[in-house]
Each structure stands twice: as C-alpha cells, then as structure tokens.
Design a protein around this motif. Structure first.
Motif, PDB file in Angstrom:
ATOM      1  N   ARG A 224       0.814  -1.225   0.000  1.00 48.33           N
ATOM      2  CA  ARG A 224       0.000   0.000   0.000  1.00 48.33           C
ATOM      3  C   ARG A 224       0.842   1.267   0.000  1.00 48.33           C
ATOM      4  NH1 ARG A 224      -5.160   0.889   3.790  1.00 48.33           N
ATOM      5  NH2 ARG A 224      -6.005   2.705   2.744  1.00 48.33           N
ATOM      6  N   GLU A 225       1.930   1.246   0.735  1.00 47.65           N
ATOM      7  CA  GLU A 225       2.823   2.408   0.854  1.00 47.65           C
ATOM      8  C   GLU A 225       4.231   1.990   0.435  1.00 47.65           C
ATOM      9  OE1 GLU A 225       1.970   5.485   1.609  1.00 47.65           O
ATOM     10  OE2 GLU A 225      -0.120   4.938   1.980  1.00 47.65           O
ATOM     11  N   ALA A 226       4.688   2.485  -0.694  1.00 43.51           N
ATOM     12  CA  ALA A 226       5.960   2.039  -1.258  1.00 43.51           C
ATOM     13  C   ALA A 226       7.172   2.503  -0.457  1.00 43.51           C
ATOM     14  CB  ALA A 226       6.087   2.513  -2.698  1.00 43.51           C
ATOM     15  N   ASN A 227       7.070   3.648   0.209  1.00 41.00           N
ATOM     16  CA  ASN A 227       8.237   4.170   0.922  1.00 41.00           C
ATOM     17  C   ASN A 227       8.067   4.011   2.428  1.00 41.00           C
ATOM     18  OD1 ASN A 227       6.557   6.252   1.827  1.00 41.00           O
ATOM     19  ND2 ASN A 227       7.081   7.532   0.070  1.00 41.00           N
ATOM     20  N   HIS A 228       9.047   4.500   3.177  1.00 41.31           N
ATOM     21  CA  HIS A 228       9.006   4.426   4.635  1.00 41.31           C
ATOM     22  C   HIS A 228       8.579   5.767   5.231  1.00 41.31           C
ATOM     23  CE1 HIS A 228      11.756   0.898   4.007  1.00 41.31           C
ATOM     24  NE2 HIS A 228      10.822   0.395   4.770  1.00 41.31           N
ATOM     25  N   GLY A 229       7.527   6.332   4.694  1.00 40.09           N
ATOM     26  CA  GLY A 229       7.008   7.594   5.206  1.00 40.09           C
ATOM     27  C   GLY A 229       6.075   7.383   6.391  1.00 40.09           C
ATOM     28  N   ARG A 230       5.497   8.473   6.832  1.00 45.99           N
ATOM     29  CA  ARG A 230       4.600   8.451   7.999  1.00 45.99           C
ATOM     30  C   ARG A 230       3.410   7.518   7.777  1.00 45.99           C
ATOM     31  NH1 ARG A 230       4.298   8.522  13.145  1.00 45.99           N
ATOM     32  NH2 ARG A 230       2.348   9.332  13.937  1.00 45.99           N
ATOM     33  N   ALA A 231       2.832   7.550   6.582  1.00 47.87           N
ATOM     34  CA  ALA A 231       1.672   6.694   6.281  1.00 47.87           C
ATOM     35  C   ALA A 231       2.051   5.215   6.374  1.00 47.87           C
ATOM     36  CB  ALA A 231       1.122   7.019   4.899  1.00 47.87           C
ATOM     37  N   PHE A 232       3.268   4.885   5.937  1.00 48.02           N
ATOM     38  CA  PHE A 232       3.731   3.499   6.025  1.00 48.02           C
ATOM     39  C   PHE A 232       3.776   3.044   7.482  1.00 48.02           C
ATOM     40  CE2 PHE A 232       7.185   0.583   6.957  1.00 48.02           C
ATOM     41  CZ  PHE A 232       6.883  -0.484   6.126  1.00 48.02           C
ATOM     42  N   TYR A 233       4.402   3.857   8.349  1.00 39.98           N
ATOM     43  CA  TYR A 233       4.545   3.470   9.753  1.00 39.98           C
ATOM     44  C   TYR A 233       3.206   3.469  10.492  1.00 39.98           C
ATOM     45  CZ  TYR A 233       9.504   3.092   9.158  1.00 39.98           C
ATOM     46  OH  TYR A 233      10.750   2.680   8.736  1.00 39.98           O
ATOM     47  N   ASP A 234       2.280   4.323  10.103  1.00 42.29           N
ATOM     48  CA  ASP A 234       0.926   4.270  10.679  1.00 42.29           C
ATOM     49  C   ASP A 234       0.253   2.946  10.331  1.00 42.29           C
ATOM     50  OD1 ASP A 234       1.251   6.781  11.756  1.00 42.29           O
ATOM     51  OD2 ASP A 234       0.093   7.818  10.191  1.00 42.29           O
ATOM     52  N   LEU A 235       0.408   2.537   9.106  1.00 48.18           N
ATOM     53  CA  LEU A 235      -0.153   1.271   8.641  1.00 48.18           C
ATOM     54  C   LEU A 235       0.499   0.092   9.372  1.00 48.18           C
ATOM     55  CD1 LEU A 235      -2.225   0.497   6.442  1.00 48.18           C
ATOM     56  CD2 LEU A 235      -0.304   0.261   4.863  1.00 48.18           C
ATOM     57  N   LEU A 236       1.817   0.132   9.482  1.00 46.95           N
ATOM     58  CA  LEU A 236       2.554  -0.928  10.170  1.00 46.95           C
ATOM     59  C   LEU A 236       2.154  -1.003  11.643  1.00 46.95           C
ATOM     60  CD1 LEU A 236       4.677  -3.150  10.048  1.00 46.95           C
ATOM     61  CD2 LEU A 236       6.440  -1.402  10.413  1.00 46.95           C
ATOM     62  N   GLU A 237       1.972   0.143  12.257  1.00 49.72           N
ATOM     63  CA  GLU A 237       1.554   0.201  13.664  1.00 49.72           C
ATOM     64  C   GLU A 237       0.205  -0.490  13.855  1.00 49.72           C
ATOM     65  OE1 GLU A 237       2.207   1.103  17.600  1.00 49.72           O
ATOM     66  OE2 GLU A 237       3.570   1.758  16.026  1.00 49.72           O
ATOM     67  N   ARG A 238      -0.702  -0.298  12.905  1.00 56.77           N
ATOM     68  CA  ARG A 238      -2.016  -0.952  12.988  1.00 56.77           C
ATOM     69  C   ARG A 238      -1.909  -2.466  12.819  1.00 56.77           C
ATOM     70  NH1 ARG A 238      -4.774   2.457   8.831  1.00 56.77           N
ATOM     71  NH2 ARG A 238      -5.362   0.451   7.964  1.00 56.77           N
ATOM     72  N   LEU A 239      -1.063  -2.883  11.887  1.00 57.47           N
ATOM     73  CA  LEU A 239      -0.934  -4.312  11.605  1.00 57.47           C
ATOM     74  C   LEU A 239      -0.080  -5.031  12.637  1.00 57.47           C
ATOM     75  CD1 LEU A 239      -1.750  -6.515   9.607  1.00 57.47           C
ATOM     76  CD2 LEU A 239       0.260  -5.923   8.235  1.00 57.47           C
ATOM     77  N   ASN A 240       0.962  -4.375  13.133  1.00 52.39           N
ATOM     78  CA  ASN A 240       1.877  -4.995  14.091  1.00 52.39           C
ATOM     79  C   ASN A 240       2.370  -3.957  15.095  1.00 52.39           C
ATOM     80  OD1 ASN A 240       3.756  -6.575  15.418  1.00 52.39           O
ATOM     81  ND2 ASN A 240       5.282  -6.427  13.805  1.00 52.39           N
ATOM     82  N   PRO A 241       1.624  -3.759  16.183  1.00 55.30           N
ATOM     83  CA  PRO A 241       2.024  -2.755  17.173  1.00 55.30           C
ATOM     84  C   PRO A 241       3.396  -3.017  17.807  1.00 55.30           C
ATOM     85  CG  PRO A 241      -0.231  -3.504  17.561  1.00 55.30           C
ATOM     86  CD  PRO A 241       0.353  -4.388  16.501  1.00 55.30           C
ATOM     87  N   ALA A 242       3.898  -4.243  17.742  1.00 53.21           N
ATOM     88  CA  ALA A 242       5.192  -4.581  18.364  1.00 53.21           C
ATOM     89  C   ALA A 242       6.356  -4.463  17.379  1.00 53.21           C
ATOM     90  CB  ALA A 242       5.131  -5.994  18.925  1.00 53.21           C
ATOM     91  N   TRP A 243       6.169  -3.779  16.268  1.00 57.72           N
ATOM     92  CA  TRP A 243       7.190  -3.768  15.224  1.00 57.72           C
ATOM     93  C   TRP A 243       8.518  -3.197  15.691  1.00 57.72           C
ATOM     94  CZ3 TRP A 243       9.553   0.569  13.290  1.00 57.72           C
ATOM     95  CH2 TRP A 243       8.933   1.807  13.537  1.00 57.72           C
TER      96      TRP A 243
END
Length: 182
Positions: free
Chosen positions: A156-175
């Motif tokens: 969904r998010e090709a780079n490591h921007g803020r939107a990417f980390y928000d998405l990752l936080e939702r999918l895996n809060p322990a990242w």
C-alpha cells in the motif's frame, strides 16, 4: 575538537569490540552442533544411512541428518535444502495468515518468492511480489510475522514515510521491539 574526536574514536572502538564478540563462529556441520530453527537451537545429529541422498528429519528435539556421506559439505547441502523446503511451507503459511489481517491486501494468496539474501530479511516489488530471505526460517514465528507485516505494508505504501509506519503500527504494534530483536 581533539577531545570530541578522541571520544568518538573510543566509542567506535567499543562498538567494534562488541561487534567482534557477537560474530558467530562458523558452522562445522557435525553432530552435537546446535542449529537454529523457528527461534530455537536444536542439536544436529548425523546418522549413517544407505540411501543415495541424505535425509533431514526434525524430531522436535533435534535436527537429524541421515546420510551415507558424513563429510561436512554434504551435510551442509542437505541441511540448506531442508531449510529451504521448510521456509517454503512455513513462510507461505505465515504470509497468508498475516495477509488475512491486512484489509488492503487484494490478492489471495499473496505471491511470494524465497531468496538467500545477505543484507535484508525481505522486500516487496512494485508488482506486489514479496520476496523473503530463506534464513527467516531460523527466527521465531513472531519475528517472521513482523517481517511479513512490514512487506505487506509496502503493498500500500511504497516508501518508509509516515503513512507506512501508521499502517505498520495498525498491523503490528510490536514492530519496534521486533526490529530491535532482528
């Protein structure tokens, strides 16, 4: 400036000393040696066999290689082939399980390819192909899932921007903790 340079040099020297201590000893592929599988270290046992090709069995207590050729190179090749086979099954299963929690994943099953990688645990191509490092099979399932979650977010998010980390936080809060463990 000289004092700052001196402090930096000593911190670099401390870092290098710690890094050298962390380096793993090369594997010899002999009985008694401990090998990683799904985050645990299991003893390798080598047993005589009569079959033309070596067989690798995981008993839950040990990784057993049955072979008529006990040379370390033959055992190494057999073990690497076994790891690749296990990675194919386990990583694909984990990829599909984690993808089921990601509502933005449109294709089921998500396409995956395994590769031996030296510098990364995985990557996601612009065409949606997720490539995972075969060595991930040596990590605990939670860390495997974390790498997979990271790569799924790249669908969904090709780079490591803020939107990417928000998405990752939702999918895996322990990242964050997982990344530190990897």
């Amino acid at each position: 400036i000289s004092a700052t340079l001196s402090q930096n040099m000593s911190s670099v020297e401390r870092f290098l000393i710690r890094a050298r201590k962390r380096q793993l000893k090369p594997l010899l592929f002999v009985s008694g040696e401990r090998h990683l599988y799904l985050g645990e270290r299991y003893p390798l046992t080598v047993h005589p066999g009569v079959a033309r090709f070596p067989a690798v069995l995981f008993t839950g207590q040990e990784i057993r290689v049955v072979t008529r050729q006990k040379d370390p190179e033959n055992i190494r090749k057999a073990l690497h082939a076994w790891y690749h086979c296990q990675a194919s099954k386990v990583l694909d299963s984990r990829l599909q399980a984690v993808a089921a929690s990601a509502e933005w994943v449109r294709t089921r099953p998500v396409p995956m390819k395994l590769r031996k990688m030296k510098r990364t645990w995985g990557n996601c191509s612009s065409k949606g192909l997720i490539k995972l490092n075969t060595h991930l099979i040596k990590a605990p399932l939670a860390l495997i899932d974390s790498v997979i979650a990271h790569e799924l977010c790249h669908l969904r998010e090709a780079n490591h921007g803020r939107a990417f980390y928000d998405l990752l936080e939702r999918l895996n809060p322990a990242w964050r903790a997982d990344r530190a463990r990897l």
